[in-house]
Design a protein around this motif. Sequence first.
Motif: not given
Length: 451
Positions: A36-40, A45-52, A172-174
Amino acid sequence: MENNKIAVGLDIGTTKIVAMIGRKNEYDKIEVVGIGKAKSLGVKRGVVSNITQTIQSIQQSVDEAESVSGLKIDEVVVGIAGQHIRSLHHSDYITRSHADEVIDDSDIEDLVNQVHKLVMLPGEEIIHVLPQEYKVDSQADIKEPIGMYGGRLEANFHVVVGQVSSIRNIGRCVKSAGLGLNEITLEPLASASAVLSQEEKEAGVALIDIGGGTTDLAIFKDGIIRHTAVIPFGGNVITDDIKEGCSIIEKQAELLKIKFGSAWPGENKETEIVSIPGLRGREPKEITLKNLSKIIHARVQEIIEHVYLEIKNYGHETAKGKLIAGIVLTGGGAQLKHLRQLVEYITGMDARIGYPNEHLAGDSDDALSSPSYATAVGLLMEGLEKKDKEVETIVEEKEVVEEEVFKPEEKTIEIEEEPVKAEEPKPKLKKKKSFLEKFTESLKDFLDNAE
């Protein structure tokens, strides 16, 4: 049991999030049963900037992989990257109280645990502690000390460190996407397992994984990881340059880069022109391919020079650090035309493009052998390896229990109790946990408490 043999790799990248479900076939190759593939959207730059947004993208990719495979995903192996990752070298030793006994797993574990006590900068946490060479008493350059006698066990370590907050945000995201976190792995290490051969790692090789937001570097020599680095530039910076330089929108810039982009300006003639439709009835724009490749060349050169500086810092020109196998390029950015030639020109080292197809089953979809899936395949391999180890340990423990259980006179009674007894050796299992598993567990505990 069948379900036990299935693992899931989750690559949380800057441009895309990929969930890959797979298992090993009878030839020990990986059979991908769903992807499965989704647009990130929430990663920079490899770091989560928006959790939702990141949670939504993870759910989207997982749902797609589940519907393709018809399987339910419970836990995943996740990759971590980002400019906050740094590596350092450290030597440590332990003095063994029982020098008359051979060195075993518990001694190695004690030594690794000692490295975990290293004082880090505020807000940093150790992700990996990777032993390099060991030294037993005065004997140096030992690769595998288990089974040897010795009073003092010493080792050089490659320690990978990252920002606590960034690691926890990924966790947290996972967790919020309804998934269990099986393991966290450094992305360059995952890509390396997917595209490098053991011979290359022995000879000395630099893996350059060019992603959307970051470029990851991993250097191997004598089969051991020697250096890792994350450079905060990737394919997205090239797209931004095209957008600015040609005054077009991002979507068009990305398409231009993929379809007509080249890292070598000499390839294009002045007469080669691409026409781009204007916005809302405006005049179409005409862009020469020579101009386009000049823009790309300038930025790619900068990225490669950054990486080459890291390789030089490792000391690749010394006899000890010589990288005979040269450079392997992978990641989505490695698909740029003439990139290999430019890398060879700048570094003077041999280069090849790394495809993850050598570990995949023969009937796999061609799209999966694209360099942009190298990290996902590597994470999936990591997950399957962990599953194999778990199954082996459980089988070993079961055998031990069965030996204790089967006494001839009380055979029938003991058989009834077997399932209960088979569960007893769990503390032994615990002892065999690697530092990585412990790290993942402490992260899980933190996330549970945070709730």
